[in-house]
Design a protein around this motif. Structure first.
Motif, PDB file in Angstrom:
ATOM      1  N   THR A  71       0.809  -1.222   0.000  1.00  0.00           N
ATOM      2  CA  THR A  71       0.000   0.000   0.000  1.00  0.00           C
ATOM      3  C   THR A  71       0.843   1.274   0.000  1.00  0.00           C
ATOM      4  OG1 THR A  71      -0.152  -0.091   2.422  1.00  0.00           O
ATOM      5  CG2 THR A  71      -1.930  -1.119   1.161  1.00  0.00           C
ATOM      6  N   ALA A  72       2.118   1.155   0.424  1.00  0.00           N
ATOM      7  CA  ALA A  72       2.980   2.339   0.410  1.00  0.00           C
ATOM      8  C   ALA A  72       3.152   2.880  -1.000  1.00  0.00           C
ATOM      9  CB  ALA A  72       4.347   2.000   1.012  1.00  0.00           C
ATOM     10  N   LEU A  73       3.038   1.996  -1.999  1.00  0.00           N
ATOM     11  CA  LEU A  73       3.161   2.438  -3.382  1.00  0.00           C
ATOM     12  C   LEU A  73       2.051   3.399  -3.777  1.00  0.00           C
ATOM     13  CD1 LEU A  73       4.033  -0.983  -5.067  1.00  0.00           C
ATOM     14  CD2 LEU A  73       5.612   0.881  -4.515  1.00  0.00           C
ATOM     15  N   LEU A  74       0.883   3.272  -3.129  1.00  0.00           N
ATOM     16  CA  LEU A  74      -0.277   4.074  -3.497  1.00  0.00           C
ATOM     17  C   LEU A  74      -0.609   5.171  -2.499  1.00  0.00           C
ATOM     18  CD1 LEU A  74      -2.708   1.226  -4.675  1.00  0.00           C
ATOM     19  CD2 LEU A  74      -0.973   2.442  -6.008  1.00  0.00           C
ATOM     20  N   SER A  75      -0.273   4.959  -1.235  1.00  0.00           N
ATOM     21  CA  SER A  75      -0.737   5.882  -0.203  1.00  0.00           C
ATOM     22  C   SER A  75       0.175   7.083   0.000  1.00  0.00           C
ATOM     23  CB  SER A  75      -0.887   5.136   1.131  1.00  0.00           C
ATOM     24  OG  SER A  75       0.340   4.527   1.506  1.00  0.00           O
ATOM     25  N   GLN A  76       1.424   7.017  -0.450  1.00  0.00           N
ATOM     26  CA  GLN A  76       2.308   8.166  -0.311  1.00  0.00           C
ATOM     27  C   GLN A  76       1.937   9.236  -1.338  1.00  0.00           C
ATOM     28  OE1 GLN A  76       6.449   7.157  -0.262  1.00  0.00           O
ATOM     29  NE2 GLN A  76       6.190   5.475   1.197  1.00  0.00           N
ATOM     30  N   PRO A  77       2.342  10.503  -1.101  1.00  0.00           N
ATOM     31  CA  PRO A  77       1.944  11.597  -2.010  1.00  0.00           C
ATOM     32  C   PRO A  77       2.274  11.345  -3.474  1.00  0.00           C
ATOM     33  CG  PRO A  77       2.851  12.509   0.005  1.00  0.00           C
ATOM     34  CD  PRO A  77       3.049  11.024   0.092  1.00  0.00           C
ATOM     35  N   VAL A  78       3.484  10.846  -3.756  1.00  0.00           N
ATOM     36  CA  VAL A  78       3.842  10.583  -5.150  1.00  0.00           C
ATOM     37  C   VAL A  78       2.973   9.472  -5.720  1.00  0.00           C
ATOM     38  CG1 VAL A  78       5.684   9.840  -6.692  1.00  0.00           C
ATOM     39  CG2 VAL A  78       6.195  11.400  -4.821  1.00  0.00           C
ATOM     40  N   GLY A  79       2.685   8.460  -4.921  1.00  0.00           N
ATOM     41  CA  GLY A  79       1.815   7.396  -5.378  1.00  0.00           C
ATOM     42  C   GLY A  79       0.404   7.879  -5.661  1.00  0.00           C
ATOM     43  N   ARG A  80      -0.110   8.770  -4.802  1.00  0.00           N
ATOM     44  CA  ARG A  80      -1.456   9.313  -5.025  1.00  0.00           C
ATOM     45  C   ARG A  80      -1.483  10.186  -6.282  1.00  0.00           C
ATOM     46  NH1 ARG A  80      -0.994  10.483   0.528  1.00  0.00           N
ATOM     47  NH2 ARG A  80      -1.036  12.725   0.124  1.00  0.00           N
ATOM     48  N   MET A  81      -0.397  10.889  -6.552  1.00  0.00           N
ATOM     49  CA  MET A  81      -0.338  11.683  -7.775  1.00  0.00           C
ATOM     50  C   MET A  81      -0.428  10.781  -9.004  1.00  0.00           C
ATOM     51  SD  MET A  81       2.714  14.216  -9.111  1.00  0.00           S
ATOM     52  CE  MET A  81       3.928  12.892  -9.097  1.00  0.00           C
ATOM     53  N   PHE A  82       0.189   9.637  -8.944  1.00  0.00           N
ATOM     54  CA  PHE A  82       0.260   8.737 -10.084  1.00  0.00           C
ATOM     55  C   PHE A  82      -1.015   7.914 -10.259  1.00  0.00           C
ATOM     56  CE2 PHE A  82       2.747   5.341 -12.442  1.00  0.00           C
ATOM     57  CZ  PHE A  82       2.995   6.160 -13.532  1.00  0.00           C
ATOM     58  N   GLY A 226      -4.399  17.664  -6.606  1.00  0.00           N
ATOM     59  CA  GLY A 226      -5.374  17.618  -5.525  1.00  0.00           C
ATOM     60  C   GLY A 226      -5.235  16.388  -4.654  1.00  0.00           C
ATOM     61  N   ASP A 227      -4.952  15.236  -5.267  1.00  0.00           N
ATOM     62  CA  ASP A 227      -4.822  13.998  -4.494  1.00  0.00           C
ATOM     63  C   ASP A 227      -3.506  13.936  -3.742  1.00  0.00           C
ATOM     64  OD1 ASP A 227      -7.286  13.251  -5.379  1.00  0.00           O
ATOM     65  OD2 ASP A 227      -6.561  11.885  -6.931  1.00  0.00           O
ATOM     66  N   MET A 228      -2.480  14.631  -4.240  1.00  0.00           N
ATOM     67  CA  MET A 228      -1.210  14.669  -3.513  1.00  0.00           C
ATOM     68  C   MET A 228      -1.365  15.380  -2.165  1.00  0.00           C
ATOM     69  SD  MET A 228       1.784  15.524  -6.265  1.00  0.00           S
ATOM     70  CE  MET A 228       3.008  15.615  -4.964  1.00  0.00           C
ATOM     71  N   ALA A 229      -2.281  16.332  -2.108  1.00  0.00           N
ATOM     72  CA  ALA A 229      -2.404  17.158  -0.907  1.00  0.00           C
ATOM     73  C   ALA A 229      -2.851  16.352   0.303  1.00  0.00           C
ATOM     74  CB  ALA A 229      -3.382  18.303  -1.160  1.00  0.00           C
ATOM     75  N   ALA A 230      -3.706  15.361   0.099  1.00  0.00           N
ATOM     76  CA  ALA A 230      -4.216  14.603   1.239  1.00  0.00           C
ATOM     77  C   ALA A 230      -4.798  13.283   0.755  1.00  0.00           C
ATOM     78  CB  ALA A 230      -5.290  15.391   1.985  1.00  0.00           C
ATOM     79  N   VAL A 231      -4.769  12.283   1.619  1.00  0.00           N
ATOM     80  CA  VAL A 231      -5.447  11.022   1.318  1.00  0.00           C
ATOM     81  C   VAL A 231      -6.944  11.292   1.197  1.00  0.00           C
ATOM     82  CG1 VAL A 231      -6.006   8.727   2.194  1.00  0.00           C
ATOM     83  CG2 VAL A 231      -3.692   9.647   2.477  1.00  0.00           C
ATOM     84  N   GLY A 232      -7.541  10.796   0.156  1.00  0.00           N
ATOM     85  CA  GLY A 232      -8.946  11.073  -0.093  1.00  0.00           C
ATOM     86  C   GLY A 232      -9.176  12.293  -0.957  1.00  0.00           C
ATOM     87  N   GLY A 233      -8.080  13.010  -1.302  1.00  0.00           N
ATOM     88  CA  GLY A 233      -8.222  14.165  -2.177  1.00  0.00           C
ATOM     89  C   GLY A 233      -8.443  15.452  -1.405  1.00  0.00           C
ATOM     90  N   SER A 234      -8.414  16.545  -2.153  1.00  0.00           N
ATOM     91  CA  SER A 234      -8.617  17.868  -1.568  1.00  0.00           C
ATOM     92  C   SER A 234      -9.595  18.636  -2.450  1.00  0.00           C
ATOM     93  CB  SER A 234      -7.283  18.613  -1.471  1.00  0.00           C
ATOM     94  OG  SER A 234      -6.731  18.810  -2.767  1.00  0.00           O
ATOM     95  N   ALA A 235      -9.770  19.920  -2.168  1.00  0.00           N
ATOM     96  CA  ALA A 235     -10.704  20.727  -2.959  1.00  0.00           C
ATOM     97  C   ALA A 235     -10.286  20.785  -4.420  1.00  0.00           C
ATOM     98  CB  ALA A 235     -10.779  22.140  -2.370  1.00  0.00           C
ATOM     99  N   LEU A 236      -8.973  20.752  -4.684  1.00  0.00           N
ATOM    100  CA  LEU A 236      -8.498  20.803  -6.064  1.00  0.00           C
ATOM    101  C   LEU A 236      -8.886  19.553  -6.841  1.00  0.00           C
ATOM    102  CD1 LEU A 236      -6.912  22.616  -7.987  1.00  0.00           C
ATOM    103  CD2 LEU A 236      -4.823  21.440  -7.264  1.00  0.00           C
ATOM    104  N   SER A 237      -9.033  18.439  -6.148  1.00  0.00           N
ATOM    105  CA  SER A 237      -9.455  17.199  -6.821  1.00  0.00           C
ATOM    106  C   SER A 237     -10.834  17.346  -7.445  1.00  0.00           C
ATOM    107  CB  SER A 237      -9.464  16.039  -5.823  1.00  0.00           C
ATOM    108  OG  SER A 237      -8.208  15.873  -5.203  1.00  0.00           O
TER     109      SER A 237
END
Length: 549
Positions: A71-82, A226-237
Motif C-alpha cells: 500500500t505504500a506504493l499508493l498511499s504516499q503523495p507521489v503514489g497518489r499523484m500517479f 489535488g490527491d497529492m495534498a491529502a489522502v482522499g483528495g482535496s478541494a483541487l481534486s
C-alpha cells in the motif's frame, strides 16, 4: 419602384424541407459498420485490463499481509499523484487496491476512446470531404453529430456493462463494481461532450483531438495535485472530471453523487455543441484559421524540412506527455525504495532479481521505450493522411522522388524517437536523483533508456514496411506490436511467458541496463533489422500506386 421590405428569418428545417436529423439511422449504421473492428477492440481493452489486474493481484500479493506491504506504493503523495486518492488503503483488500491503483486508468482509457471516436466521425469526415458527399443526400445539419453521439453513447454503455461484469466475475462486491463500471462509462461520455465542442472550434481533426486531449491532460494534472495534498483528495481534486470519478471511492464508500457532475458536464457540453454547430458554416470552424506566411521558409523547400514541419506538432505533444510521465516515474523512486523491504517476491520479479533500484531503472527504460514506439506508430500515420488527402501527389509532382519524400519522414520520426528517449531519460534521472539524493541515477537512467531505443526503431521499421506494401494494415498491426512489446517485456516475468514467445519482441534481445551488462552485438542486430525493414518499406512505396491501399 417597390418599397423595401424587411423580413425576420426563422430557424427551421434545412432547405428542401428535410429535418435537421434526417438520415440519422442510416448514418448510425454506417458508423457502426466502419468501426466494427475498432470499437470492440477499445471496449474489450477495458475488460481485459480489469481481468488482468484481478488475476494478477493475488499472484503479486498472495496474502493480506503482502497486500498491506504494497500500500505504500499508493498511499504516499507521489503514489497518489500517479494513481488516485488512495481510499481504503488503511484496510486494503484486492478490490480496494484495484480501485485505488488501476481504476483511474480505466477512466483515462474511456476518455481517449471517446475523443478519437468523436473526432474521427465529425471533424475528420468534414476535413476529408466525405461528409460533403453525405450531405448531398437527404441528411440534416445535425445528422452526423447526432449519429456520432449515439455511437459514443452505445460504446460507453457497453464499456459500463463489460467492466461491471468482469469485476463481478472476479468476485468483487456488486455495489462497488457497479460504481466502477458506471463511472468509467460516464467519464467517457463527459469527454464525448468536451470533444463535440473542440470539433466545432477547430477546422482540422488533429488540433480538435489535441484540444480535447489537452483538457484530459489538465484534468489529470488537477486531480494529481489535488490527491497529492491529502489522502482522499482535496478541494483541487473536485476541479477535475477525473477527480469526480475517483471521488466515488469504489468498494469503500460507493458514492453515486459525484457521478451527477459527469452527467451535468456531458449534458451541458453536448447542448453547447449543437448550438455552436448552428453558428458555423459546413466545413468551417468557429476559430479563425491563421493565415500562413506570405513566403515559405527555405527549409520547407526540402523534403526533410517539410517532414519536420508536419511532424512537429505530434513530436511536441507526445514528447511533452512522455516527459511528464517519466518525471513522475522518477519521483516515484523513493517510494519504491521505502516499500522495497516488504515488497512481495512476485512484484520484485517485474523489476529483476539483482536489486530493486537497479531493476526499477531498467523498468523505466523499457516503459518509456514502449511509449516512444507508440509515438512512432502515431507519427507514421501522417504519411497516410498526407497521401489520402492528395497533398502527397502535389509534392511528388515536383522534382521529389517517392523514396526521398517517405525517407524524409522516416528519418524525422527516428530522430524524434531518439530525442524523446534522451530528454525523458535525462528528466527521469534528474527527478529520481532529486528525491533520493543519488546523482548517479541520472547517468544510469539515461543509459537504460538509450540501451533499448532500437526496440522503438524496430516498430518504426515495421510500420514503414507495412506502409510500403500493405498501408491499410499499418495502424492495426503497428498498435498491436506496441501492445505486445508492452505486455511481453513489462509483465513477461510476472506472467511466466515462454521464452520463444518473449523472443518475438525486439526488446527481449536488448540488455536491460543496469541489471544486465550492455552488449553491442544485439544492439546492432536489432538496429540493423529496423534499417532492413525500413529499406523494404521504401522499396514497396516506390513500386505501388499512390492513394491505393
Amino acid at each position: 419602384m417597390t418599397a423595401p421590405t424587411t423580413s425576420r428569418t426563422r430557424r427551421g428545417p434545412d432547405p428542401g424541407g428535410s429535418s435537421t436529423l434526417a438520415g440519422t439511422g442510416t448514418m448510425l449504421r454506417l458508423i457502426l459498420r466502419r468501426d466494427r473492428i475498432r470499437l470492440p477492440v477499445w471496449i474489450g481493452a477495458h475488460g481485459l485490463l480489469v481481468l488482468y489486474i484481478g488475476a494478477a493481484l493475488p499472484q503479486l500479493a498472495p496474502s493480506e499481509e503482502n497486500l498491506a506491504e504494497m500500500t505504500a506504493l499508493l498511499s504516499q503523495p507521489v503514489g497518489r499523484m500517479f494513481t488516485g486518492p488512495a481510499f481504503g488503503m488503511d484496510a486494503p483488500t484486492y478490490e480496494r487496491f484495484f480501485a485505488a491503483g488501476y481504476v483511474p486508468y480505466l477512466f483515462i482509457l474511456a476518455a481517449l476512446m471517446s475523443i478519437f471516436l468523436v473526432t474521427r466521425h465529425t471533424r475528420g469526415e468534414e476535413e476529408s470531404g466525405r461528409a460533403e458527399l453525405i450531405r448531398a443526400n437527404v441528411t440534416g445539419r445535425h445528422t452526423a453529430l447526432t449519429a456520432t453521439l449515439l455511437v459514443a453513447g452505445l460504446a460507453n454503455a457497453a464499456t459500463t456493462v463489460l467492466v461491471t461484469a468482469v469485476a463481478l466475475a472476479m468476485g468483487y462486491p456488486a455495489a462497488g463494481s457497479a460504481v466502477v463500471g458506471v463511472a468509467t462509462g460516464l467519464t467517457g461520455l463527459a469527454f464525448t461532450g468536451i470533444t463535440t465542442i473542440t470539433v466545432q472550434l477547430s477546422q482540422f481533426s488533429r488540433p480538435a483531438a489535441g484540444m480535447a486531449g489537452g483538457v484530459l491532460g489538465a484534468a489529470f494534472l488537477l486531480r494529481a495535485l489535488g490527491d497529492m495534498a491529502a489522502v482522499g483528495g482535496s478541494a483541487l481534486s473536485w476541479a477535475s472530471p477525473l477527480g469526480w470519478a475517483a471521488q466515488t471511492a469504489p468498494y469503500v464508500h460507493d458514492r453515486w453523487a459525484p457521478l451527477l457532475l459527469l452527467v451535468a458536464l456531458a449534458a451541458v457540453t453536448i447542448t453547447a455543441a449543437f448550438a455552436l454547430q448552428r453558428r458555423r458554416d459546413f466545413g468551417a470552424s468557429l476559430m479563425a484559421t491563421r493565415p500562413g506566411a506570405g513566403r515559405a521558409r527555405a527549409s520547407l523547400g526540402h523534403p526533410v524540412g517539410l517532414a519536420a514541419r508536419l511532424q512537429r506538432g505530434g513530436l511536441l505533444g507526445w514528447g511533452s506527455g512522455i516527459l511528464l510521465l517519466g518525471v513522475i516515474d522518477g519521483a516515484f523512486t523513493q517510494s519504491m525504495i521505502d516499500a522495497g523491504e516488504g515488497m512481495p517476491e512476485e512484484l520484485r520479479a517485474v523489476f529483476g532479481s539483482v536489486g530493486l533500484v537497479q531493476g526499477y531503472v531498467a523498468f523505466l527504460g523499457s516503459f518509456v521505450t514502449v511509449f516512444a514506439a507508440a509515438y512512432a506508430v502515431y507519427a507514421m500515420q501522417t504519411l497516410r493522411t498526407e497521401e489520402d488527402s492528395g497533398r502527397t501527389d502535389a509534392v511528388l509532382a515536383t522534382p521529389v522522388s517517392r523514396v526521398g519524400w517517405s525517407a524524409a519522414h522516416v528519418v524525422t520520426i527516428a530522430l524524434g524517437v531518439l530525442l524523446i528517449s534522451v530528454i525523458t531519460g535525462s528528466g527521469t534521472g534528474i527527478a529520481a536523483a532529486g528525491v533520493t539524493g543519488d546523482g548517479a541515477l541520472v547517468r544510469e537512467i539515461l543509459t537504460a533508456h538509450l540501451a533499448v531505443v532500437p526496440a522503438a526503431l524496430g516498430v518504426l521499421g515495421l510500420c514503414v514496411a507495412l506502409y510500403g506494401w500493405i498501408p491499410r494494415a499499418m495502424p492495426l498491426l503497428g498498435w498491436a506490436s506496441v501492445a505486445l512489446i508492452g505486455i511481453f517485456d513489462l509483465f513477461g516475468a510476472l506472467l511466466d511467458l515462454p521464452t520463444w514467445l518473449l523472443a518475438l519482441s525486439p526488446m527481449h534481445h536488448l540488455a536491460a541496463v543496469p541489471i544486465e551488462e550492455f552488449t553491442l552485438a544485439p544492439f546492432l542486430t536489432v538496429t540493423g533489422a529496423a534499417v532492413l525493414l525500413t529499406v523494404l518499406g521504401l522499396l514497396g512505396f516506390r513500386r505501388r500506386q499512390v492513394r491505393v491501399v
